[in-house]
Motif scaffolding. Structure first.
Motif: not given
Lengths: 417, 382
Positions: B242-249, B318-330, B351-359
């Motif tokens: 989750s924290s990783l995805c926050v940084g990515s976002a 984790a669901l929230k943050c991974s989806r959010a980070a992907f949506n932000v990049a997308d 974009w690729r990294d956060t989608k991978s985490i979400a999946a």
């Protein structure tokens, strides 16, 4: 499984086209598709596949009228349907190759499609495409400063174009810099170049569409860009430095270039939606196989209701998208009923189609990746490739925002967007 | 640029966290940012950066006792440190953060168990990567998935499984395997006890070189962690990711923010056109919401809550943050168009990294687990 299609509108050519592309795709694309990403610069796998389709199967000359050795589909009553089917079927195998093929036809549509067939230019350029040698074209539109403003004809009327065309005697002298066209980076043999005869002027009579052979002095292509996906489609910068072409290389003339260029938008939108549709169908095929094999809760993945619901959503999206793509294609087939392909109405309908189908396609690919979890992001499962590739389809031609503006302008009669 | 920042909750502020965050910022500037364009093509860059982060900065020894050369961070201090450090790493390279996530989560799960010494020994000696072997697609013996088979053999336990780890299967020195021993347990295996296949090419998270693995090993009972350790592993993994995805976002926001200032359309910066500003607003909202959620999880982990409650909350986060980070990049990519899609723009990597985490978080399955908790759905009974 066949998705929605009104069979009585199917053109006589389509069935054979689909069979040919299937034969080609199974033999020359699928065995090498997983190598394409690393092959983005060299095209050691991509080019032979493309060459097979364009030269050996003969697609390269297809768009020209019969009297020039072509298949004459630009002159048929099935121009839209055939274009859509072609892009759909190639898109199943690789949307990068689909766009490479589509963009070879794209600039040629300006001069090969009825009612605006330019017989002089057909005679000139059909020789190039009739060769038994891979010959590719590109549409040089986008510029560094304005992005896809050039396509925003209704609002900007060519005002932001900086690539200039100056008539000197019997020659056009072209200067400018273009970014990102498909089939650049050393691929294209012929460019269709969007220029202006009067920079800064918002008047469609200054909008100029000129053909430029890539081998002429002053034409320089940069190195291909590295991208997230779409490896079979090379993109780069192109510079035109005092490039001279004969006067008759201009597609039509004052006002008409801009008018017919709108068909570039309608056909581009149709082709984009159709190749996205093809990618979705391949995603469906992969999901069908993998969700039958993988087991979850003691049953095949697809037999679990939560998974089945997502699979159903995906199938529904494809079903509706296919119906929409071929409805629009058929509208382009029949300008006598639905109006000219370059009309504001058909441009807006095309934008609406591209906007929706590309959104749906990105969503389908995203859901498919999520469903298969660590297999979803595995390049050996091919779904993630489609996921990366189809995003590009959504982004090109002005992306969502330009589509939205064109749609709003037409359907809500907006005047100030 | 994003002008507003979200200051961390008071409960998450600590001198240690700040110190570590500073070190990570310096590490990112020196070891990652200059090479970010080529990091996905050259694993040596990731490897070198990971060694610096894991060993020199000491992120692999966060929970190793001070007597063994570690930081000796306790459970009371760990969540804020994880939040701060991973959100900083996420701005630089989510793939490296992903590898570290598995290590931190695995080592946290071992605290208080007999297996802790085994982990400490590995983490103290040299650069170490830990791979998590989650339940696999297959039979339904654990919430729809198949656990590794664990059979007692004298004073040892025989572990048997085949499948794909969550991360780093190709490089890991230690494997933490979900197995069916006295309920759900974690078995700790030395890397040498694992047969590995070829590296799997993936969409993102390239620092985590993965492969299918085959495990047929006998381990001492002391290397089995029983009870709710697997939940603790998942909780910490979820906090890390989750924290990783926050940084990515946040990084994606920075990238699109720069673009929206420099790019002009109709005579105005992109950000001053309403259609684009609306997308920027959504992007900011998603990133800030994710940041709030990750902070809330870290804060909640400091409170006296039940394992089940924290476990469910961590999954939601984790669901929230991974989806959010992907949506932000997308969505940022939609504004940046080709420039967002180009490798040189760096957005596409997020974009690729956060989608991978979400999946990898198994979205649909996670929702079923939440339904079980919040609606008492009887999905795995009978």
């Amino acid at each position: 499984m066949e998705f929605a299609r009104v069979r009585e509108f199917e053109s006589p050519l389509e069935k054979y086209l689909a069979e040919m592309i299937k034969d080609w795709g199974e033999k020359y694309v699928l065995p090498y598709r997983r190598e394409f990403d690393e092959d983005w610069k060299e095209h050691r796998y991509v080019e032979p596949a493309l060459e097979k389709l364009m030269v050996d199967y003969g697609f390269q000359i297809a768009v020209f009228p019969e009297e020039f050795g072509g298949w004459g589909f630009g002159n048929s009553d099935y121009f839209g349907s055939v274009t859509a089917r072609l892009m759909e079927e190639i898109g199943r195998y690789d949307t990068g190759i689909a766009v490479s093929v589509g963009v070879t036809f794209w600039p040629l549509f300006m001069i090969t499609v009825k009612p605006h067939v330019n017989y002089d230019l057909c005679a000139e350029f059909s020789q190039l495409f009739a060769r038994k040698k891979l010959t590719i074209a590109a549409n040089a539109m986008t510029e560094p400063q304005g992005g896809s403003d050039i396509e925003n004809l209704d609002e900007l009327k060519g005002k932001t174009i900086r690539t200039t065309a100056v008539l000197e005697g019997d020659e056009w002298v072209i200067n400018g810099h273009k970014l990102w066209p498909t089939n650049t980076g050393g691929v294209a043999d012929l460019f269709g170049v969007v220029c202006t005869t009067k920079p800064g002027e918002a008047d469609e009579k200054h909008f100029t569409y000129i053909y430029v052979p890539a081998t002429l002095p002053g034409v320089k292509q940069g190195e291909p860009y590295r991208k997230a996906g779409m490896a079979a489609d090379k993109n780069s910068d192109i510079w035109f430095d005092n490039v001279r072409v004969p006067k008759y290389y201009r597609a039509w003339g004052e006002g008409l270039d801009a008018k017919y260029f709108r068909e570039i938008i309608t056909t581009g939108c149709l082709g984009s939606a159709a190749m996205a549709l093809g990618a979705m169908e391949n995603i469906y095929e992969i999901l069908y196989e993998k969700c039958s094999e993988l087991r979850y809760r003691g049953k095949p993945l697809k037999e679990n209701t939560a998974v089945a619901a997502v699979l159903a959503d995906i199938a529904a999206e494809i079903e509706v998208s296919r119906a929409a793509v071929y409805t629009y294609a058929r509208m382009l087939d029949r300008p006598d009923i639905y109006g000219e392909r370059y009309s504001a109405e058909m441009v807006a309908r095309g934008r609406a189609l591209k906007l929706k189908v590309c959104d749906v396609c990105c969503d389908v690919a995203r859901k498919a990746v999520d469903l298969l979890s660590h297999y979803g992001i595995d390049r050996n499962f091919d779904i993630e490739k489609h996921w990366r590739d189809v995003k590009m389809i959504q982004l090109w031609m002005g992306g969502r925002q330009l589509c939205q503006m064109d749609v709003a302008r037409h359907f809500y009669d907006c005047k100030q967007l | 640029m994003m002008r507003a920042k979200l200051d961390p909750l008071a409960e998450l502020r600590s001198d240690t966290a700040e110190m570590i965050t500073r070190s990570i910022k310096e590490w990112a500037e020196k070891e990652v940012m200059p090479y970010r364009h080529e990091i996905d093509d050259n694993f040596e860059i990731s490897e070198r950066a990971m060694k610096k982060l894991f060993v020199d900065i000491g992120m692999q020894k966060l929970i190793v006792p001070e007597s063994a050369g570690g930081a000796g961070v306790s459970f009371d201090e760990l969540p804020p440190i994880v939040y701060h450090s991973f959100s900083e790493i996420g701005k630089a390279d989510a793939g490296i953060g992903f590898v570290l996530s598995a290590l931190v989560a695995s080592s946290a799960s071992a605290i208080g168990s007999e297996a802790f010494d085994f982990i400490v020994d590995r983490l103290s000696s040299s650069f170490c990567r830990i791979s998590i072997m989650p339940p696999q697609f297959g039979n339904d013996d654990f919430r729809g998935f198949e656990l590794a088979k664990a059979v007692e053999k004298g004073d040892k336990v025989r572990i048997k499984c085949y499948g794909r780890p969550l991360n780093s299967g190709f490089d890991a020195d230690v494997f933490v395997v979900f197995c069916n021993y006295d309920g759900v347990s974690l078995a700790l295996l030395d890397g040498e006890e694992v047969e590995r296949g070829e590296i799997v090419k993936t969409a993102g998270l390239i620092a985590s070189r993965n492969c299918d693995v085959k495990i047929r090993a006998e381990v001492e009972k002391s290397r089995i962690i029983k009870g709710d350790a697997w939940k603790r592993l998942e909780v910490y993994l979820n906090l890390c990711l989750s924290s990783l995805c926050v940084g990515s976002a946040m990084d994606s926001c920075r990238i699109v923010g720069d673009w929206a200032e420099k790019r002009f359309i109709r005579g105005k910066p992109l950000k001053d056109n309403t259609v684009d500003a609306e997308v920027l607003g959504e992007v900011a909202k998603e990133a800030i919401e994710a940041n709030m959620a990750a902070q809330f999880l870290a804060k909640t982990m400091l409170e006296d809550r039940s394992d089940d409650e924290i476990h469910a909350l961590s999954k939601i986060t984790a669901l929230k943050c991974s989806r959010a980070a992907f949506n932000v990049a997308d969505r940022a990519m939609e504004l940046m168009a080709s420039q967002g899609y180009a490798r040189e723009g760096l957005l596409e990597k997020q974009w690729r990294d956060t989608k991978s985490i979400a999946a990898l978080l198994k979205q649909q399955h996670s929702l079923l687990e939440l339904s079980e908790r919040f609606f008492a759905s009887k999905l795995w009974e009978g």
